[in-house]
Design an enzyme around this catalytic site. Structure first.
Site, PDB file in Angstrom:
ATOM      1  N   ARG A 110       0.829  -1.218   0.000  1.00 18.83           N
ATOM      2  CA  ARG A 110       0.000   0.000   0.000  1.00 18.83           C
ATOM      3  C   ARG A 110       0.853   1.252   0.000  1.00 18.83           C
ATOM      4  O   ARG A 110       0.423   2.318  -0.455  1.00 18.83           O
ATOM      5  CB  ARG A 110      -0.929  -0.037   1.224  1.00 18.83           C
ATOM      6  N   TYR A 126     -18.232  19.906 -10.107  1.00 21.14           N
ATOM      7  CA  TYR A 126     -18.764  18.556 -10.331  1.00 21.14           C
ATOM      8  C   TYR A 126     -19.763  18.204  -9.212  1.00 21.14           C
ATOM      9  O   TYR A 126     -19.433  18.341  -8.018  1.00 21.14           O
ATOM     10  CB  TYR A 126     -17.554  17.618 -10.328  1.00 21.14           C
ATOM     11  N   ASP A 169      -9.826  21.540  -9.278  1.00 21.68           N
ATOM     12  CA  ASP A 169     -10.121  20.331 -10.051  1.00 21.68           C
ATOM     13  C   ASP A 169      -9.798  20.658 -11.502  1.00 21.68           C
ATOM     14  O   ASP A 169     -10.461  21.478 -12.135  1.00 21.68           O
ATOM     15  CB  ASP A 169     -11.599  19.950  -9.872  1.00 21.68           C
ATOM     16  N   LYS A 194     -10.722  10.105 -16.809  1.00 23.27           N
ATOM     17  CA  LYS A 194     -11.060  10.775 -18.064  1.00 23.27           C
ATOM     18  C   LYS A 194      -9.868  10.707 -19.032  1.00 23.27           C
ATOM     19  O   LYS A 194      -9.556   9.660 -19.527  1.00 23.27           O
ATOM     20  CB  LYS A 194     -11.501  12.210 -17.778  1.00 23.27           C
TER      21      LYS A 194
HETATM   22  C1  LIG Z   1     -15.560  12.662 -13.477  1.00 25.18           C
HETATM   23  C2  LIG Z   1     -15.130  13.790 -12.653  1.00 25.18           C
HETATM   24  C3  LIG Z   1     -14.721  13.601 -11.337  1.00 25.18           C
HETATM   25  C4  LIG Z   1     -14.811  12.276 -10.644  1.00 25.18           C
HETATM   26  O1  LIG Z   1     -14.035  11.271 -11.234  1.00 25.18           O
HETATM   27  P1  LIG Z   1     -14.390   9.733 -11.021  1.00 25.18           P
HETATM   28  O2  LIG Z   1     -13.155   9.032 -11.451  1.00 25.18           O
HETATM   29  O3  LIG Z   1     -15.595   9.449 -11.863  1.00 25.18           O
HETATM   30  O4  LIG Z   1     -14.686   9.531  -9.559  1.00 25.18           O
HETATM   31  C5  LIG Z   1     -14.260  14.692 -10.636  1.00 25.18           C
HETATM   32  N1  LIG Z   1     -14.215  15.933 -11.196  1.00 25.18           N
HETATM   33  C6  LIG Z   1     -14.617  16.140 -12.455  1.00 25.18           C
HETATM   34  C7  LIG Z   1     -14.547  17.510 -13.017  1.00 25.18           C
HETATM   35  C8  LIG Z   1     -15.089  15.079 -13.233  1.00 25.18           C
HETATM   36  O5  LIG Z   1     -15.512  15.318 -14.474  1.00 25.18           O
END
Ligand SMILES: *Cc1c(COP(=O)(O)O)cnc(C)c1O
Length: 391
Positions: free
Chosen positions: A60, A113, A185, A210
């Protein structure tokens, strides 16, 4: 530069993407790092079992696979260090928990988000952390939202579903003057097109689900920290027991190497689709900061070196039913959450706002321009408009 010199700071972003995280001590003569499946790590001596006794102590806490991606992200972000989380949303919660304590006040941009917002209103509220949502387009008003106990400002630029840009350097100046940290973010731009830490943020969050992994087959998140926030981030990540499986890390590293060419194509296709949609009488507005008449264009042009393939479309006075018929008529755009993979996607918008006026939600959709041929995607949108016209 010698053959093994991996100092990335003098290189252009696309080159950094190829070189970063490729420590010869970890990979040996191979191009890619080993995929180490590990819980137990063996020690030669009892003395080595003490903290700091040998490089690796427990699965871990670090493996060559984990270190390769952590180093890559850290170099790309220009960070003091980075951690890997099992999802993007977990990267959001880890970043927030690393800077906040009970009794603190959080300022959160109104366009973040949805699940990040839900986290503030549920878990953070239960821990005694109060959140105020603010309009991220009006940074001049930001100082008025500060309280004596405001410890963090959380932003996402451009915002989810509505794509407003935020002046992050200005947010950082205001927050730092008042003893608060800034968390950004940066999932939309990725560290290839924008580096929040260089713009003054203290922590940069990316949903690697993403574009980093880029193939719709991995859940992963990253948090990178500026020097003053690094030890607290690392300690929080360790205390929470977070780690990511080696195969998912490997897939993310593999995706990262092609991210520059993918993003170039995503942007080119998104711009073609956006221009096409702007010319349609059914469309009221396209929400995409790369468009010269977008309200966030000046900040986007100043701060980011490109755009990704995700944008919003507001239809002129359409009902939710009409919007649903359009979405279901699409053949090349899948109906599905997430984005950043090779395929084009569409969703109806479900908005949560409390500090900003709500755009006409029933008529708002979000499109992700995938790596298909742009002409095929435009033909698909055209036939969906025809289906709606025949209603
Ligand atoms: C998709 C997304 C997240 C969360 O990501 P996951 O891997 O689905 O938990 C956070 N911030 C933004 C802007 C996103 O588009």
């Amino acid at each position: 530069m010698s053959r093994n010199d991996n100092d990335p700071s003098s290189l252009h972003p696309a080159t950094r993407l190829i070189r970063s995280g490729r420590d010869g001590d970890l990979t040996g003569p191979f191009v890619n790092p080993p995929v180490v499946h590990a819980s137990t790590v063996l020690f030669d001596t009892v003395a080595n079992m003490r903290p700091g006794g040998q490089r690796y102590g427990y699965g871990r806490q670090g493996t060559p696979t984990i270190e390769a991606l952590e180093q890559a992200v850290s170099e790309l972000e220009g960070a003091a260090g980075a951690v890997l989380c099992p999802s993007g949303l977990n990267a959001v919660s880890t970043a927030l928990l690393s800077v906040l304590a009970s009794g603190d006040h959080l300022l959160m941009a109104d366009n973040v988000y949805g699940p990040s917002r839900d986290l503030a209103k549920s878990v953070l509220a239960r821990l005694g952390i109060e959140t105020t949502f603010f309009d991220p387009r009006d940074i001049d008003a930001l100082p008025s939202h500060f309280r004596h106990n405001t410890r963090a400002v959380y932003v996402e630029s451009p915002g989810s579903l509505t794509f407003e840009m935020t002046d992050i350097p200005k947010v950082a100046a205001i927050a730092h003057q008042r003893g608060a940290r800034v968390i950004a973010d940066n999932t939309w731009a990725t560290p290839l097109l924008f580096r929040p830490l260089q713009a003054g943020a203290d922590l940069a969050v990316v949903a690697g689900t993403k574009y980093l992994s880029g193939h719709s087959d991995v859940m992963i998140g990253t948090v990178a920290a500026a020097p003053d926030s690094w030890s607290q981030l690392k300690a929080t990540h360790q205390a929470l027991g977070l780690c990511v499986g080696p195969d998912d890390i490997y897939l993310t590293l593999r995706g990262l190497r092609t991210m520059a060419v993918r993003l170039e194509r995503h942007q080119k296709t998104a711009l073609a689709l956006a221009q096409f949609l702007k010319g349609r009488p059914e469309v009221e507005r396209v929400l995409y900061p790369a468009l010269s008449d977008d309200s966030g264009h000046a900040i986007w042009q100043r701060d980011m070196s490109g755009a990704s393939g995700l944008f919003g479309v507001v239809f002129a006075g359409w009902s939710g039913e009409k919007t649903a018929v359009f979405l279901e008529a699409l053949r090349l755009f899948g109906l599905g959450y997430s984005w950043g993979g090779f395929e084009s996607l569409a969703i109806p918008a479900h908005l949560h706002r409390s500090a900003m006026a709500m755009p006409p939600q029933a008529a708002l959709i979000r499109l992700h321009a995938g790596l298909e041929d742009a002409d095929d995607l435009i033909a698909d949108l055209t036939q969906a408009f025809t289906v709606v016209a025949e209603l």
